[in-house]
Design a protein around this motif. Structure first.
Motif, mmCIF file in Angstrom:
data_model
loop_
_atom_site.group_PDB
_atom_site.id
_atom_site.type_symbol
_atom_site.label_atom_id
_atom_site.label_comp_id
_atom_site.label_asym_id
_atom_site.label_seq_id
_atom_site.Cartn_x
_atom_site.Cartn_y
_atom_site.Cartn_z
ATOM 1 N N ASN A 84 27.746 32.942 42.261
ATOM 2 C CA ASN A 84 27.590 33.791 43.450
ATOM 3 C C ASN A 84 28.307 33.211 44.660
ATOM 4 O OD1 ASN A 84 26.021 35.967 42.485
ATOM 5 N ND2 ASN A 84 24.173 34.714 42.524
ATOM 6 N N ASN A 85 28.577 31.900 44.647
ATOM 7 C CA ASN A 85 29.233 31.245 45.783
ATOM 8 C C ASN A 85 30.755 31.309 45.713
ATOM 9 O OD1 ASN A 85 26.666 30.585 46.526
ATOM 10 N ND2 ASN A 85 26.886 28.363 46.307
ATOM 11 N N LEU A 86 31.302 31.847 44.641
ATOM 12 C CA LEU A 86 32.758 31.888 44.493
ATOM 13 C C LEU A 86 33.407 32.689 45.618
ATOM 14 C CD1 LEU A 86 33.130 32.393 40.641
ATOM 15 C CD2 LEU A 86 34.275 30.603 41.968
ATOM 16 N N LEU A 87 34.474 32.138 46.166
ATOM 17 C CA LEU A 87 35.261 32.839 47.178
ATOM 18 C C LEU A 87 36.450 33.555 46.544
ATOM 19 C CD1 LEU A 87 35.431 30.117 49.973
ATOM 20 C CD2 LEU A 87 33.850 32.046 49.804
ATOM 21 N N ALA A 88 36.978 32.974 45.487
ATOM 22 C CA ALA A 88 38.130 33.554 44.793
ATOM 23 C C ALA A 88 38.109 33.076 43.355
ATOM 24 C CB ALA A 88 39.438 33.143 45.473
ATOM 25 N N ALA A 89 38.700 33.856 42.482
ATOM 26 C CA ALA A 89 38.809 33.479 41.075
ATOM 27 C C ALA A 89 39.982 34.231 40.473
ATOM 28 C CB ALA A 89 37.514 33.806 40.313
ATOM 29 N N GLY A 90 40.476 33.715 39.368
ATOM 30 C CA GLY A 90 41.594 34.393 38.731
ATOM 31 C C GLY A 90 41.978 33.726 37.428
ATOM 32 N N TYR A 91 42.953 34.308 36.795
ATOM 33 C CA TYR A 91 43.521 33.713 35.592
ATOM 34 C C TYR A 91 44.995 34.080 35.518
ATOM 35 C CZ TYR A 91 42.920 38.422 33.550
ATOM 36 O OH TYR A 91 42.977 39.772 33.304
ATOM 37 N N CYS A 92 45.738 33.285 34.793
ATOM 38 C CA CYS A 92 47.145 33.572 34.562
ATOM 39 C C CYS A 92 47.358 33.610 33.060
ATOM 40 C CB CYS A 92 48.042 32.522 35.206
ATOM 41 S SG CYS A 92 49.795 32.958 35.158
ATOM 42 N N MET A 93 47.894 34.708 32.557
ATOM 43 C CA MET A 93 48.116 34.868 31.122
ATOM 44 C C MET A 93 49.592 34.656 30.806
ATOM 45 S SD MET A 93 47.182 38.078 28.617
ATOM 46 C CE MET A 93 48.389 39.183 29.361
ATOM 47 N N TYR A 94 49.840 33.766 29.825
ATOM 48 C CA TYR A 94 51.197 33.477 29.385
ATOM 49 C C TYR A 94 51.421 34.194 28.062
ATOM 50 C CZ TYR A 94 49.825 29.771 32.596
ATOM 51 O OH TYR A 94 49.317 29.086 33.673
ATOM 52 N N SER A 95 52.146 35.296 28.113
ATOM 53 C CA SER A 95 52.339 36.115 26.923
ATOM 54 C C SER A 95 53.754 36.687 26.953
ATOM 55 C CB SER A 95 51.284 37.219 26.866
ATOM 56 O OG SER A 95 51.366 37.952 25.669
ATOM 57 N N SER A 96 53.931 37.954 26.537
ATOM 58 C CA SER A 96 55.252 38.583 26.610
ATOM 59 C C SER A 96 55.742 38.627 28.049
ATOM 60 C CB SER A 96 55.189 39.997 26.027
ATOM 61 O OG SER A 96 54.219 40.772 26.695
ATOM 62 N N SER A 97 54.804 38.658 28.983
ATOM 63 C CA SER A 97 55.102 38.463 30.398
ATOM 64 C C SER A 97 54.021 37.541 30.964
ATOM 65 C CB SER A 97 55.126 39.793 31.155
ATOM 66 O OG SER A 97 53.891 40.471 31.021
ATOM 67 N N THR A 98 54.295 36.972 32.116
ATOM 68 C CA THR A 98 53.321 36.094 32.769
ATOM 69 C C THR A 98 52.620 36.896 33.860
ATOM 70 O OG1 THR A 98 54.664 34.135 32.332
ATOM 71 C CG2 THR A 98 53.018 33.966 34.083
ATOM 72 N N ILE A 99 51.296 37.047 33.736
ATOM 73 C CA ILE A 99 50.534 37.882 34.660
ATOM 74 C C ILE A 99 49.430 37.068 35.320
ATOM 75 C CG2 ILE A 99 49.085 39.937 34.886
ATOM 76 C CD1 ILE A 99 50.510 41.129 32.506
ATOM 77 N N LEU A 100 49.426 37.064 36.640
ATOM 78 C CA LEU A 100 48.393 36.402 37.429
ATOM 79 C C LEU A 100 47.424 37.458 37.935
ATOM 80 C CD1 LEU A 100 47.308 33.847 38.925
ATOM 81 C CD2 LEU A 100 48.844 34.451 40.805
ATOM 82 N N VAL A 101 46.164 37.364 37.542
ATOM 83 C CA VAL A 101 45.132 38.314 37.974
ATOM 84 C C VAL A 101 44.212 37.577 38.949
ATOM 85 C CG1 VAL A 101 43.205 39.761 37.238
ATOM 86 C CG2 VAL A 101 45.288 39.641 35.851
ATOM 87 N N LEU A 102 43.938 38.203 40.084
ATOM 88 C CA LEU A 102 43.292 37.496 41.184
ATOM 89 C C LEU A 102 42.298 38.390 41.911
ATOM 90 C CD1 LEU A 102 43.312 35.016 43.173
ATOM 91 C CD2 LEU A 102 45.224 36.157 44.338
ATOM 92 N N THR A 103 41.183 37.793 42.338
ATOM 93 C CA THR A 103 40.271 38.471 43.253
ATOM 94 C C THR A 103 39.846 37.505 44.348
ATOM 95 O OG1 THR A 103 38.156 39.639 43.511
ATOM 96 C CG2 THR A 103 38.229 37.913 41.845
ATOM 97 N N VAL A 104 39.731 38.040 45.567
ATOM 98 C CA VAL A 104 39.194 37.254 46.686
ATOM 99 C C VAL A 104 37.906 37.915 47.179
ATOM 100 C CG1 VAL A 104 41.396 36.271 47.391
ATOM 101 C CG2 VAL A 104 40.682 38.489 48.337
#
Length: 411
Positions: A232-252
């Motif tokens: 519940n204290n998280l300010l931001a989180a995300g992941y980066c997927m290394y696949s056919s393309s590199t995708i960074l998914v993010l929430t603040v």
């Protein structure tokens, strides 16, 4: 004086051509304003007529006001906009930008792993007793390096480290960053999707090490206290997927956004705006090889999915399982359904870590309209009792996770 080399200026320094242009513009603007106000305008024939206002059109109740899409915006510009809108501060923007740099470097290594000798094990095991891949070690070093030198982090905690690490006083900052530098690294040798996961907390000032007075043991204890915060204290989180393309998914904390790495310019570019997980979906992602070791309620749930689940039709759910949390979660977020890594007879709490994997992914899921659950409660409500604590984990479409909970909570 007259002639092509001379111009006539008025007392405001304007030439005759400028005066004519300004007069024409003023007449046009005056006429437009008069039309809007319903004034009488002189006509060319010397007569005049009243121009009535157009009746105001009331918007329909169902009308949706949409803003211009930000698709194509690079990550740096997007972060600046979040700062301008006061959704984040400049310090957090630097942390997230540093994480994106780490992801770019790791993406490059993953793409070249097969030809640069980066496949295989490194010959060591991590704190969980798992064999470390070569890229596990290198990816961890990259994350630690960029976060330390960002000057904005006070404590960093990695799945690959035994304990959280306090950043040197020279670079010390206000944020705590937890991360799994390379999730799914067992897939590296087969060139299957992998990814990095991270979460950002605000440092608890009461637990900040006093570098001048605290000894090493006290510093470590304060670091652990700083890290063990509920999701519940998280300010931001995300992941980066290394696949056919590199995708960074993010929430603040204000929706979920996806950025695809454009290799031609070396920048993450917004490609998925305000992502929402479908309310339901007929795809499940579980390792059914462990079925025999599952609790009865979970077995009943799995059997029900193969008969159509809670949907009106009897069409069975489809099974999709990569074995990489990032890859399976990303598909679930886009297509709907449910991902699960349950506890079983061998591992009562499963194998996923609360701090580095379950909490950040649950935060993303909830921001996208989905859920993150242990099967009996909300993941983000759990306060970690230890740094590498594990919990059963289920996430995805809201209706699908609730359907699973109905089997486990009754057990």
């Amino acid at each position: 004086p007259t002639g092509p080399s001379h111009r006539v200026f008025d007392r405001r320094g304007r030439t005759s051509a400028m005066i004519v242009a300004a007069t024409t513009q003023a007449v046009a603007l005056g006429g437009a304003r008069a039309v809007l106000r319903g004034r009488r305008l002189p006509s060319n024939r010397g007569s005049s007529k009243v121009i009535q206002k157009a009746p105001a059109v009331k918007p329909r109740r169902n009308a949706v006001v949409t803003s211009a899409s930000a698709i194509g915006t690079n990550l740096t510009t997007w972060l600046l906009r979040q700062e301008m809108e006061r959704k984040i501060d400049g310090e957090l923007a630097v942390v997230l930008s540093s994480v994106s740099i780490a992801c770019k470097r790791i993406a490059s290594l993953v793409q070249k792993a097969g030809i640069s000798g980066m496949t295989g094990v490194a010959g060591a095991v991590n704190v969980q007793g798992e064999d470390q891949k070569k890229l596990d070690v290198v990816s961890n070093e990259i994350f630690c390096e960029v976060l330390r030198t960002s000057g904005r982090t006070g404590v960093i905690a990695s799945e690959e480290e035994d304990t959280p690490v306090a950043v040197e006083e020279t670079y010390n900052g206000n944020y705590v960053v937890v991360f799994d530098p390379l999730d799914g690294s067992s897939n590296i040798d087969a060139a299957v999707s992998t990814g990095s996961i991270f979460g950002v907390y605000l440092s608890d000032q009461s637990c900040v090490p006093d570098w001048g007075a605290d000894d090493e043991g006290v510093v470590q204890e304060k670091c652990i206290t700083n890290v063990c915060q509920p999701g519940n204290n998280l300010l931001a989180a995300g992941y980066c997927m290394y696949s056919s393309s590199t995708i960074l998914v993010l929430t603040v904390g204000h929706g979920v956004y996806g950025f695809t790495l454009d290799p031609s310019i070396g920048e993450f570019v917004l490609s998925h705006e305000d992502v929402k997980i479908p309310e339901k979906g007929k795809i499940y992602s579980f390792n059914e090889g462990n079925y025999v070791n599952w609790e009865p309620g979970l077995k009943e749930y799995m059997d029900a999915l193969k008969k159509g689940g809670h949907t009106e039709d009897s069409k069975p759910y489809s099974a999709r399982y990569i074995g990489s949390l990032v890859g399976d979660f990303h598909r679930t977020m886009l297509y709907g359904g449910i991902y699960g890594y349950p506890g079983d007879a061998k591992n009562a709490n499963g194998k996923l870590r609360l701090l580095y994997e379950c909490a950040p992914m649950s935060f993303i899921a909830e921001q996208a309209g989905g859920m993150g659950s242990t099967g009996r409660g909300r993941v983000l409500d759990i306060r970690p009792e230890e740094v590498h604590q594990r919990v059963p984990f289920y996430t995805g479409s809201r209706e699908e996770v609730q359907y699973l909970e109905s089997f486990l909570q009754e057990a």
